[in-house]
Design a protein around this motif. Structure first.
Motif, PDB file in Angstrom:
ATOM      1  N   ASP A  30       5.195  74.552  41.703  1.00 42.41           N
ATOM      2  CA  ASP A  30       5.804  73.412  41.852  1.00 42.41           C
ATOM      3  C   ASP A  30       5.323  72.350  40.994  1.00 42.41           C
ATOM      4  N   PHE A  31       6.185  71.830  40.126  1.00 41.99           N
ATOM      5  CA  PHE A  31       5.549  70.864  39.216  1.00 41.99           C
ATOM      6  C   PHE A  31       6.461  69.360  39.048  1.00 41.99           C
ATOM      7  N   GLU A  32       6.070  68.384  38.249  1.00 35.65           N
ATOM      8  CA  GLU A  32       6.929  67.353  37.779  1.00 35.65           C
ATOM      9  C   GLU A  32       6.803  67.292  36.241  1.00 35.65           C
ATOM     10  N   ILE A  33       7.655  66.709  35.898  1.00 38.52           N
ATOM     11  CA  ILE A  33       7.925  66.667  34.320  1.00 38.52           C
ATOM     12  C   ILE A  33       7.560  65.127  34.085  1.00 38.52           C
ATOM     13  N   GLN A  34       6.615  64.817  33.040  1.00 35.41           N
ATOM     14  CA  GLN A  34       6.433  63.723  32.498  1.00 35.41           C
ATOM     15  C   GLN A  34       6.354  63.621  30.972  1.00 35.41           C
ATOM     16  N   LEU A  35       7.138  62.606  30.341  1.00 36.58           N
ATOM     17  CA  LEU A  35       7.036  62.505  29.058  1.00 36.58           C
ATOM     18  C   LEU A  35       6.583  61.346  28.592  1.00 36.58           C
ATOM     19  N   LYS A  36       5.904  61.501  27.517  1.00 32.27           N
ATOM     20  CA  LYS A  36       5.402  60.274  26.511  1.00 32.27           C
ATOM     21  C   LYS A  36       5.632  60.518  25.022  1.00 32.27           C
ATOM     22  N   ASP A  37       6.111  59.565  24.398  1.00 32.76           N
ATOM     23  CA  ASP A  37       6.732  59.678  23.060  1.00 32.76           C
ATOM     24  C   ASP A  37       5.274  59.665  22.178  1.00 32.76           C
ATOM     25  N   ILE A  38       4.918  60.747  21.330  1.00 36.90           N
ATOM     26  CA  ILE A  38       3.691  60.871  20.779  1.00 36.90           C
ATOM     27  C   ILE A  38       4.006  61.285  19.375  1.00 36.90           C
ATOM     28  N   GLU A  39       3.596  60.669  18.381  1.00 33.54           N
ATOM     29  CA  GLU A  39       3.741  60.983  16.991  1.00 33.54           C
ATOM     30  C   GLU A  39       2.792  62.128  16.608  1.00 33.54           C
ATOM     31  N   GLU A  40       3.318  63.371  16.405  1.00 31.64           N
ATOM     32  CA  GLU A  40       2.946  64.568  16.373  1.00 31.64           C
ATOM     33  C   GLU A  40       2.390  64.827  14.749  1.00 31.64           C
ATOM     34  N   ILE A  41       0.981  64.234  14.571  1.00 33.85           N
ATOM     35  CA  ILE A  41       0.757  64.081  13.080  1.00 33.85           C
ATOM     36  C   ILE A  41      -0.735  64.605  13.435  1.00 33.85           C
ATOM     37  N   TYR A  42      -1.167  65.500  12.485  1.00 37.93           N
ATOM     38  CA  TYR A  42      -2.407  66.033  12.465  1.00 37.93           C
ATOM     39  C   TYR A  42      -3.166  66.030  11.128  1.00 37.93           C
ATOM     40  N   PRO A  43      -4.514  65.942  11.124  1.00 41.11           N
ATOM     41  CA  PRO A  43      -5.269  65.882   9.767  1.00 41.11           C
ATOM     42  C   PRO A  43      -4.776  67.038   8.904  1.00 41.11           C
ATOM     43  N   GLU A  44      -4.632  66.679   7.653  1.00 44.31           N
ATOM     44  CA  GLU A  44      -4.295  68.118   6.513  1.00 44.31           C
ATOM     45  C   GLU A  44      -4.992  69.149   6.357  1.00 44.31           C
ATOM     46  N   HIS A  45      -6.413  68.794   6.694  1.00 47.12           N
ATOM     47  CA  HIS A  45      -7.283  70.178   6.527  1.00 47.12           C
ATOM     48  C   HIS A  45      -7.243  71.164   7.729  1.00 47.12           C
ATOM     49  N   LEU A  46      -6.617  70.946   8.659  1.00 40.23           N
ATOM     50  CA  LEU A  46      -6.583  71.771   9.595  1.00 40.23           C
ATOM     51  C   LEU A  46      -5.525  73.023   9.325  1.00 40.23           C
ATOM     52  N   GLN A  47      -6.049  74.050  10.062  1.00 35.91           N
ATOM     53  CA  GLN A  47      -5.067  75.291   9.638  1.00 35.91           C
ATOM     54  C   GLN A  47      -4.775  76.088  10.884  1.00 35.91           C
ATOM     55  N   ALA A  48      -3.714  76.647  11.156  1.00 37.22           N
ATOM     56  CA  ALA A  48      -3.171  77.593  12.106  1.00 37.22           C
ATOM     57  C   ALA A  48      -3.583  77.123  13.416  1.00 37.22           C
ATOM     58  N   GLU A  49      -4.360  77.734  14.506  1.00 34.05           N
ATOM     59  CA  GLU A  49      -4.666  77.393  15.851  1.00 34.05           C
ATOM     60  C   GLU A  49      -5.316  75.986  15.861  1.00 34.05           C
ATOM     61  N   GLU A  50      -5.992  75.854  14.718  1.00 32.56           N
ATOM     62  CA  GLU A  50      -6.447  74.211  15.061  1.00 32.56           C
ATOM     63  C   GLU A  50      -5.613  73.209  14.934  1.00 32.56           C
ATOM     64  N   ILE A  51      -4.227  73.570  14.331  1.00 32.66           N
ATOM     65  CA  ILE A  51      -3.127  72.620  14.364  1.00 32.66           C
ATOM     66  C   ILE A  51      -2.846  72.211  15.890  1.00 32.66           C
ATOM     67  N   THR A  52      -2.422  73.554  16.318  1.00 32.76           N
ATOM     68  CA  THR A  52      -1.789  73.506  17.638  1.00 32.76           C
ATOM     69  C   THR A  52      -2.796  72.941  18.807  1.00 32.76           C
ATOM     70  N   ASN A  53      -4.020  73.519  18.667  1.00 34.17           N
ATOM     71  CA  ASN A  53      -5.092  72.965  19.592  1.00 34.17           C
ATOM     72  C   ASN A  53      -5.090  71.148  19.646  1.00 34.17           C
ATOM     73  N   PHE A  54      -5.195  70.907  18.167  1.00 32.98           N
ATOM     74  CA  PHE A  54      -5.320  69.545  17.965  1.00 32.98           C
ATOM     75  C   PHE A  54      -4.214  68.789  18.500  1.00 32.98           C
ATOM     76  N   LEU A  55      -3.012  69.094  18.578  1.00 32.51           N
ATOM     77  CA  LEU A  55      -1.538  68.580  18.963  1.00 32.51           C
ATOM     78  C   LEU A  55      -1.449  68.684  20.485  1.00 32.51           C
ATOM     79  N   ALA A  56      -1.889  69.877  20.946  1.00 33.09           N
ATOM     80  CA  ALA A  56      -1.854  70.128  22.566  1.00 33.09           C
ATOM     81  C   ALA A  56      -2.845  68.993  22.831  1.00 33.09           C
ATOM     82  N   LYS A  57      -3.990  68.755  22.403  1.00 37.04           N
ATOM     83  CA  LYS A  57      -5.111  67.664  23.120  1.00 37.04           C
ATOM     84  C   LYS A  57      -4.646  66.240  23.012  1.00 37.04           C
TER      85      LYS A  57
END
Length: 193
Positions: A30-57
């Motif tokens: 059982d869950f509810e959905i909440q959304l916030k507008d987030i600009e998905e920008i990450y530092p250019e030096h990040l690679q692979a899972e570093e990017i997705t980890n950064f954006l999820a956080k």
């Protein structure tokens, strides 16, 4: 199982993805959905899972002040990793066409990171799946883009759609991860919480 474990908690999914929402429903959560507008920008030096980890956080951090003690927030981010670069959601039709052309006849990685956040804890994990595409003609790519319009999907495709049936030769790893949520890992992490 999870509903019993978390009967005194509110689980929040911070995702507009119908596929992620469906997966959570299928996990009997059982869950509810909440959304916030987030600009998905990450530092250019990040690679692979570093990017997705950064954006999820990053997505989770937008909710820090909104969480109560009984809240469990789930955020997620998915990319396609090919030739040492991230393919996110396409900007437009031409960008999507270019991505699919580049993936045609090759193997790429789909990486999804998940952040589980409470007022006292933050867990970040990722999963990756190797996906091999057969060679696609320009006409096949155009057909897919025109009929399925996958412009909200990382790498410009949905494995659960037409292209998954005709072009995916092999996957190594979790199918659910390619769709956008590594459900097996999410379930394990929630059970450990």
């Amino acid at each position: 199982m999870l509903n019993e474990k978390f009967k005194n908690h509110r689980i929040i999914l911070a995702s507009g993805s119908p596929r992620r929402q469906q997966f959570l429903k299928e996990l009997d959560v059982d869950f509810e959905i909440q959304l916030k507008d987030i600009e998905e920008i990450y530092p250019e030096h990040l690679q692979a899972e570093e990017i997705t980890n950064f954006l999820a956080k990053l997505k989770a951090s937008a909710f820090t002040l909104d969480l109560d003690d009984n809240d469990i927030l789930i955020t997620s981010d998915t990319i396609v990793w090919l030739n040492n670069k991230a393919l996110g959601k396409p900007k437009d039709y031409d960008d999507a066409f270019e991505m699919l052309t580049e993936m045609s006849g090759t193997t790429h990685k789909v990486i999804t990171s998940v952040c589980i956040k409470t007022t006292i804890k933050e867990i970040v994990f990722y999963d990756e799946t190797l996906v091999t595409f057969t060679a696609l003609s320009s006409d096949e790519i155009k057909y897919y883009l025109n009929n399925y319009k996958p412009f909200d999907k990382a790498g410009s495709y949905g494995i659960q759609e037409w292209i998954g049936l005709v072009a995916i030769e092999k996957i190594e790893g979790s199918y659910a991860n390619v769709v956008g949520l590594p459900t097996h890992r999410l379930y394990q992490e929630l059970m450990k919480l």
